[in-house]
Write an enzyme that holds these catalytic residues in place. Sequence first.
Site, short mmCIF file in Angstrom:
data_model
loop_
_atom_site.label_atom_id
_atom_site.label_comp_id
_atom_site.label_asym_id
_atom_site.label_seq_id
_atom_site.Cartn_x
_atom_site.Cartn_y
_atom_site.Cartn_z
N LYS A 146 42.69 45.66 37.37
CA LYS A 146 41.43 46.40 37.51
C LYS A 146 41.16 46.72 38.98
O LYS A 146 40.10 47.25 39.32
CB LYS A 146 40.27 45.59 36.93
CG LYS A 146 40.35 45.42 35.40
CD LYS A 146 39.11 44.72 34.92
CE LYS A 146 39.25 44.11 33.54
NZ LYS A 146 39.29 45.07 32.46
N CYS A 181 34.54 44.61 24.20
CA CYS A 181 34.71 43.14 24.20
C CYS A 181 33.44 42.45 24.66
O CYS A 181 33.50 41.43 25.38
CB CYS A 181 35.89 42.72 25.07
SG CYS A 181 37.43 43.40 24.53
N GLN A 190 35.02 42.87 37.22
CA GLN A 190 34.52 44.23 37.46
C GLN A 190 33.96 44.41 38.87
O GLN A 190 33.42 45.46 39.18
CB GLN A 190 33.44 44.59 36.43
CG GLN A 190 33.92 44.65 35.00
CD GLN A 190 34.95 45.77 34.75
OE1 GLN A 190 35.14 46.66 35.56
NE2 GLN A 190 35.61 45.69 33.61
N1 C6P Z 1 37.32 44.29 30.48
C1 C6P Z 1 37.04 46.57 29.74
O1 C6P Z 1 37.46 47.65 29.29
P1 C6P Z 1 41.52 40.73 31.45
O2 C6P Z 1 41.73 41.41 30.12
O3 C6P Z 1 41.85 39.27 31.39
O4 C6P Z 1 42.18 41.45 32.58
O5 C6P Z 1 39.95 40.87 31.79
C2 C6P Z 1 39.00 40.39 30.89
C3 C6P Z 1 37.62 40.73 31.35
C4 C6P Z 1 36.78 39.70 31.76
N2 C6P Z 1 35.56 39.95 32.25
C5 C6P Z 1 35.07 41.20 32.36
C6 C6P Z 1 33.71 41.42 32.93
C7 C6P Z 1 35.87 42.28 31.94
O6 C6P Z 1 35.39 43.51 32.06
C8 C6P Z 1 37.16 42.03 31.41
C9 C6P Z 1 38.01 43.16 30.89
C10 C6P Z 1 38.04 45.48 29.99
O7 C6P Z 1 35.85 46.40 29.98
C11 C6P Z 1 38.88 45.21 28.80
S1 C6P Z 1 37.96 44.71 27.40
#
Ligand code: C6P
Length: 410
Positions: free
Chosen positions: A230, A368, A207
């Site tokens: 992201k 999550c 993030q």
């Molecule tokens: N958060 C959210 O809507 P991936 O899915 O591998 O690209 O990222 C995982 C992930 C790991 N750490 C943090 C701090 C995150 O925010 C995320 C992904 C999304 O907040 C999907 S749950």
Amino acid sequence: MNGFTASELNELRNQFPALHQRVFGKPLVYLDNAATTQKPQLVIDRITKYYSYENCNIHRGVHYLSQEATAAFEDVRTKVAGFIHAAKSEEIIFTKGTTESINLLAGSLDGFLIGIGDSVLVTGMEHHSNLVPWQQLCKRNQAKLLVAELDDRGEVFLEQFGKLLEQKPKLVAITHISNALGTINPVKEMIAMAHANDIPVLIDGAQSVAHMHVDVQDLDCDFFVFSGHKMYGPMGVGVLYGKEKWLDKMPPWQFGGEMVDQVSLQETTFNQLPFKFEAGTPNVAGVLGLGAAIEFLNQTSLEKIGQHEHQLLDLAMEKLRSVQGIRFIGNAKNRAGVISFVVDGTHPTDIGTLVDKMGVAVRTGHHCAQPVMTRFDVPGTVRASFALYNTAEEVEVFAAAVQKAAGMLH
Ligand code: C6P
């Protein structure tokens, strides 16, 4: 705080085709950027160009297309290293995303760094991706998962964090910015505290990379992970940065083509960095798209992006305050463009569904990060998260939509 001028913002928005559509007859207001950002045209074009004219497997062909695609792929590795200020491009490992980067680490460090009876330290605000791999590793090793708790504002108790370090965990794994609370952790300070105890630190930058300037050498983190999608790049590609002194010694995680040097039926020697950690055919189109996303971000000042998103955050907080029964979850002093809230007497999903019909895309649920929801005693939250292309007008539409939805549900 300056942010963008109106014409700069307009020019930025024009690069994103997805923003110029209507949903349910209303202009789309996309505020689910922490889940994934929309993609600028140059990222879409880069992927199309690769599949139209450059498609080829890399690192293993002597022919023209393979040589060109390999060079373009490796060029992105150098770009990524520059973007996060890594000392060397060999310290950049391409993965599927943040989740895979952390699983790679947990797999490789299991038995190498963390063994029977050891401990790993996380915070109470971790995304499941930076919690469950460590929790499961601890279970496999009868090791202890230590957790630094959160105060009512959603900040880590630094004093307790310091006390937990005295238990000498083998690794500290912390998020840079909480996806559920918006808290920006004082990671530089936390890394220095861990290093004073000789403990390496992993930063989950999922993030942060698209919202603030990241310099892994200045932070002095041992590992840093993030996802392309992201940060205006494609899905299915991400990065694990690791200091060479760690990656060089760590055992490979997955086995197969590309990550090997010499193979006989009995024995295998492994390739050098970074290929040792990149088994099989990689997501070439994804990596090239990530390179385009970095070009896009390099053309736009990250400082201005941060200022702009902060202005939107302040405006949204001010507008939402008048919603009857609203309760913000996460009020850290230092925070990013993420707002989580509940409205007493309503369910987050109902608010999310109603505002969707008004054209506003927000995320609802536990994001999550179920332990965060448990800590604040809520089933989930409504979350709005900003990106560089959002506008003050969109914030007004969003706040009015929440006001209307809450009124309908009360
Ligand atoms: N958060 C959210 O809507 P991936 O899915 O591998 O690209 O990222 C995982 C992930 C790991 N750490 C943090 C701090 C995150 O925010 C995320 C992904 C999304 O907040 C999907 S749950």
